[in-house]
Design an enzyme around this catalytic site. Structure first.
Site, PDB file in Angstrom:
ATOM      1  N   GLY A 152       0.789  -1.220   0.073  1.00 50.06           N
ATOM      2  CA  GLY A 152      -0.110  -0.031   0.148  1.00 50.06           C
ATOM      3  C   GLY A 152       0.785   1.305   0.065  1.00 50.06           C
ATOM      4  O   GLY A 152       2.036   1.333   0.144  1.00 50.06           O
ATOM      5  N   CYS A 153       0.233   2.446  -0.347  1.00 49.76           N
ATOM      6  CA  CYS A 153       0.977   3.748  -0.381  1.00 49.76           C
ATOM      7  C   CYS A 153       1.658   4.100   1.020  1.00 49.76           C
ATOM      8  O   CYS A 153       2.528   4.525   1.190  1.00 49.76           O
ATOM      9  CB  CYS A 153       0.163   4.624  -1.188  1.00 49.76           C
ATOM     10  SG  CYS A 153      -1.442   4.944  -0.330  1.00 49.76           S
ATOM     11  N   TYR A 154       0.615   3.987   1.927  1.00 55.78           N
ATOM     12  CA  TYR A 154       0.862   4.526   3.465  1.00 55.78           C
ATOM     13  C   TYR A 154       2.062   3.623   4.077  1.00 55.78           C
ATOM     14  O   TYR A 154       3.078   3.931   4.580  1.00 55.78           O
ATOM     15  CB  TYR A 154      -0.094   4.537   4.321  1.00 55.78           C
ATOM     16  CG  TYR A 154      -1.007   5.820   4.215  1.00 55.78           C
ATOM     17  CD1 TYR A 154      -0.568   7.186   4.546  1.00 55.78           C
ATOM     18  CD2 TYR A 154      -2.388   5.768   4.109  1.00 55.78           C
ATOM     19  CE1 TYR A 154      -1.259   8.049   4.579  1.00 55.78           C
ATOM     20  CE2 TYR A 154      -3.258   6.787   4.075  1.00 55.78           C
ATOM     21  CZ  TYR A 154      -2.646   8.034   4.215  1.00 55.78           C
ATOM     22  OH  TYR A 154      -3.612   9.094   4.320  1.00 55.78           O
TER      23      TYR A 154
END
Length: 349
Positions: A152-154
């Site tokens: 994921g991005c986070y």
């Protein structure tokens, strides 16, 4: 006859899918042969994205594993949560290599996935098969793997900022607090009240406190780095900008460490990994400085007064946090230089 690896993209009408189209247009060894959308099949991709006029104007294909296999060697999935878990088995069965950008295969526990995503989990055999594609950390496992689960991005911004310090025992994992902020493109293209212009403009708001689905993903990898269970406090905020993530992380020091010690540790840890850039002492990164690129920039500040360190990590959520890292994983999967097709200078200002 082309010798390039043929690429299909399922979910081409989402932000992650269209970013794959943008980045792969410059890849020297890969070409897109099919753009796919179950919701918009039969319509030209330019209907939803006019900026592709004269670049890609074909009709969107429907999801058909056999037809995809006839056109492609590798398939990327940029689909909403709960979709890839149903599609991936049939794609692997016809002999396609798969890189999934959704969260459906990141967590190895079906029960944990269902708790946090509120959807039925994928078959456990496929969860075990998927390699978690945090390229700078698990790149050796990605090489020659047929199935990659893109982080994921986070988690990408956060984990790259924390792992060296956790692995070396320089911080107490039990004290980690993560303050993360994202541009609105991270919410996807679908309209909602929370991303409505008049709700978001000139506003800053926290969301999903203690309930964000990326929490178990972050804790899974930190636990692996620490060789013991790690639980964190992770708070996300939506900011009125299009792209970018900043993760600001706080932790109590273990041992006497200076800011420069952290800089040297991270430079050594990420040596040779061209997409992680470590800032010199007294400089901290901003999201604008990685905009449109596959870089993750990291800076540090040790506070001798409190005995804590602050780590600031920034990425472009659509590139290093999604499509760019997926292509980086494609490069590793195929045995190519991991920077192929990704050597973009950040767009500034």
């Amino acid at each position: 006859m082309s010798t390039k690896v043929k690429i299909a993209i399922i979910g081409s009408t989402g932000y992650g899918g269209v970013e794959l189209i943008r980045l792969l247009a410059s890849h020297p060894l890969a070409e897109i042969t099919s753009v796919i959308s179950s919701s918009a099949a039969g319509t030209p991709i330019t209907e939803g994205y006019p900026h592709l006029l004269g670049i890609r104007e074909e009709l969107l294909d429907d999801v058909d594993p056999a037809a995809i296999k006839a056109k492609a060697d590798v398939v990327f999935l940029g689909t909403p949560a709960g979709v890839a878990s149903k599609l991936v088995p049939s794609l692997l069965e016809v002999g396609l290599k798969v890189i999934d950008l959704s969260g459906d295969f990141r967590l190895k526990s079906p029960a944990l996935y269902e708790e946090w995503y509120k959807k039925p989990a994928a078959d456990e055999a496929y969860l075990k098969q998927a390699v978690f594609g945090l390229a700078e950390i698990y790149g050796d496992q990605v090489v020659n793997a047929p199935f990659i689960s893109n982080p994921g991005c986070y988690p990408t911004a956060t984990l790259l900022g924390l792992i060296p310090a956790v692995k070396e025992g320089w911080i107490d994992p039990a004290t980690i607090i993560i303050d993360a902020k994202s541009g609105v493109s991270g919410a996807g293209r679908g309209a909602s009240l929370g991303t409505h212009y008049s709700e978001l403009n000139e506003n800053l708001k926290a969301y999903k406190l203690n309930k964000h689905q990326h929490i178990p993903e972050i804790e899974m990898v930190l636990s692996d780095a620490a060789n013991k269970p790690v639980v964190t406090t992770f708070t996300t905020h939506l900011v009125p900008m299009t792209r970018g993530i900043m993760s600001t992380m706080y932790a109590t020091l273990q041992g006497d460490r200076s800011t420069n010690d952290f800089i040297e540790l991270y430079r050594s840890y990420y040596e040779g990994r061209k997409f992680v850039r470590i800032r010199p002492e007294g400089q901290w990164p901003s999201t604008k400085e990685v905009w449109g690129s596959n870089y993750c920039d990291i800076g540090f500040a040790v506070d001798e007064r409190t005995g804590r360190v602050t780590i600031v990590s920034v990425i472009d959520n659509l590139v290093k946090g999604a499509a760019g890292q997926a292509i980086q994983n494609l490069n590793l999967m195929m045995g190519w230089d991991e920077t192929l097709g990704l050597q973009f200078v950040p767009v500034y200002p």
